[in-house]
Design a protein around this motif. Structure first.
Motif, PDB file in Angstrom:
ATOM      1  N   ARG A 141       0.824  -1.210   0.000  1.00 24.75           N
ATOM      2  CA  ARG A 141       0.000   0.000   0.000  1.00 24.75           C
ATOM      3  C   ARG A 141       0.853   1.253   0.000  1.00 24.75           C
ATOM      4  NH1 ARG A 141      -5.360  -1.048   3.282  1.00 24.75           N
ATOM      5  NH2 ARG A 141      -5.475   1.187   3.110  1.00 24.75           N
ATOM      6  N   GLY A 142       0.374   2.257  -0.736  1.00 26.19           N
ATOM      7  CA  GLY A 142       1.043   3.548  -0.759  1.00 26.19           C
ATOM      8  C   GLY A 142       0.279   4.530   0.122  1.00 26.19           C
ATOM      9  N   GLY A 143       0.557   5.785  -0.050  1.00 27.55           N
ATOM     10  CA  GLY A 143      -0.117   6.809   0.735  1.00 27.55           C
ATOM     11  C   GLY A 143      -1.337   7.346   0.019  1.00 27.55           C
ATOM     12  N   ILE A 144      -1.523   8.644   0.126  1.00 29.90           N
ATOM     13  CA  ILE A 144      -2.678   9.299  -0.473  1.00 29.90           C
ATOM     14  C   ILE A 144      -2.650   9.152  -1.997  1.00 29.90           C
ATOM     15  CG2 ILE A 144      -1.526  11.539  -0.632  1.00 29.90           C
ATOM     16  CD1 ILE A 144      -4.254  12.808   0.064  1.00 29.90           C
ATOM     17  N   ALA A 145      -3.830   9.081  -2.600  1.00 32.76           N
ATOM     18  CA  ALA A 145      -4.012   9.010  -4.056  1.00 32.76           C
ATOM     19  C   ALA A 145      -3.300   7.815  -4.675  1.00 32.76           C
ATOM     20  CB  ALA A 145      -3.551  10.308  -4.716  1.00 32.76           C
ATOM     21  N   SER A 146      -3.375   6.676  -4.014  1.00 33.76           N
ATOM     22  CA  SER A 146      -2.723   5.477  -4.535  1.00 33.76           C
ATOM     23  C   SER A 146      -3.477   4.230  -4.089  1.00 33.76           C
ATOM     24  CB  SER A 146      -1.279   5.414  -4.036  1.00 33.76           C
ATOM     25  OG  SER A 146      -1.259   5.177  -2.641  1.00 33.76           O
ATOM     26  N   SER A 147      -2.890   3.084  -4.391  1.00 32.47           N
ATOM     27  CA  SER A 147      -3.343   1.775  -3.910  1.00 32.47           C
ATOM     28  C   SER A 147      -4.677   1.308  -4.475  1.00 32.47           C
ATOM     29  CB  SER A 147      -3.375   1.739  -2.378  1.00 32.47           C
ATOM     30  OG  SER A 147      -2.119   2.101  -1.860  1.00 32.47           O
ATOM     31  N   GLN A 148      -5.115   1.878  -5.565  1.00 31.38           N
ATOM     32  CA  GLN A 148      -6.333   1.414  -6.216  1.00 31.38           C
ATOM     33  C   GLN A 148      -5.941   0.440  -7.326  1.00 31.38           C
ATOM     34  OE1 GLN A 148      -9.524   2.456  -5.051  1.00 31.38           O
ATOM     35  NE2 GLN A 148      -8.018   3.026  -3.500  1.00 31.38           N
ATOM     36  N   TYR A 149      -6.654  -0.681  -7.420  1.00 32.09           N
ATOM     37  CA  TYR A 149      -6.388  -1.583  -8.534  1.00 32.09           C
ATOM     38  C   TYR A 149      -7.616  -2.399  -8.891  1.00 32.09           C
ATOM     39  CZ  TYR A 149      -5.349  -5.471  -5.231  1.00 32.09           C
ATOM     40  OH  TYR A 149      -5.390  -6.439  -4.258  1.00 32.09           O
ATOM     41  N   ALA A 150      -7.575  -2.915 -10.125  1.00 29.65           N
ATOM     42  CA  ALA A 150      -8.663  -3.749 -10.630  1.00 29.65           C
ATOM     43  C   ALA A 150      -8.055  -4.882 -11.453  1.00 29.65           C
ATOM     44  CB  ALA A 150      -9.620  -2.935 -11.488  1.00 29.65           C
ATOM     45  N   ILE A 151      -8.753  -6.012 -11.457  1.00 28.66           N
ATOM     46  CA  ILE A 151      -8.343  -7.184 -12.226  1.00 28.66           C
ATOM     47  C   ILE A 151      -9.557  -7.623 -13.030  1.00 28.66           C
ATOM     48  CG2 ILE A 151      -7.458  -9.550 -12.100  1.00 28.66           C
ATOM     49  CD1 ILE A 151      -6.494  -8.791  -9.210  1.00 28.66           C
TER      50      ILE A 151
END
Length: 194
Positions: free
Chosen positions: A46-56
């Motif tokens: 996980r990153g900080g703000i505005a990150s860590s979003q993903y889809a498969i």
């Protein structure tokens, strides 16, 4: 001895259940039964703000969405409206704004904790119908930091007579930045027919 009322545990129980969808339970059962499957595994940090979003997701050879395997709930449940840079390829393909809450809940979960994750596709489309043998593509899109994204993709053959122990993976970066560059690493894909 201190007594804990069940209502005090409800927030923790709901957080646990939130990440456990029927889709994932169904796929895990298909693995136990020894059916064919596509496995996508990677290390997630996980990153900080505005990150860590993903889809498969899976597409057929013509580029039509067959099934969303997973999408982080922040984006799928409305974050796409004000964070247009969060997994935009998946948002454009899956159109979560048109999905019912049941459909969204079936494919989403809270952003996972750091660790090694394995996602499995059981060969069914978004309606639960088994797809025919043929050529398909997988995609893993991650928003690393603001507009910085990564896209893993590859082609495979869905056919019970065709074990593919290792499927080649293509990696593309968009607006590449060093921030949170190690969010998804060590991605491996294999097709197993048992």
């Amino acid at each position: 001895m201190k007594t804990i009322h069940i209502s005090a545990l409800l927030p923790f129980i709901s957080m646990f259940l939130y990440g456990c969808t029927f889709l994932h339970a169904e796929e895990n059962q298909s693995v136990k039964e020894g059916k064919e499957r596509l496995e996508i595994s990677f290390n997630f940090h996980r990153g900080g703000i505005a990150s860590s979003q993903y889809a498969i997701w899976i597409e057929d050879e013509n580029g039509k969405l067959v099934r969303t395997i997973y999408a982080t709930s922040f984006t799928a449940k409305g974050g796409y409206e004000y964070r247009t840079d969060a997994i935009p390829m998946w948002v454009d393909k899956a159109k979560p704004q048109r999905m019912t809450s049941v459909q969204v809940d079936a494919v989403t979960g809270a952003t996972p904790q750091n660790g090694y994750w394995v996602y499995r596709w059981d060969g069914k489309d978004d309606k639960g119908v088994r797809v025919p043998a043929g050529k398909y593509k997988f995609f893993v899109e991650g928003t690393l930091h603001w507009k910085s994204r990564i896209l893993y993709s590859g082609a495979f053959v869905w056919d019970k007579n065709n074990n593919q122990a290792s499927i080649p993976v293509k990696v593309e970066y968009f607006n590449r930045s060093s921030a949170n560059k190690n969010m998804i690493t060590g991605l491996k894909v294999r097709y197993v027919a048992e």
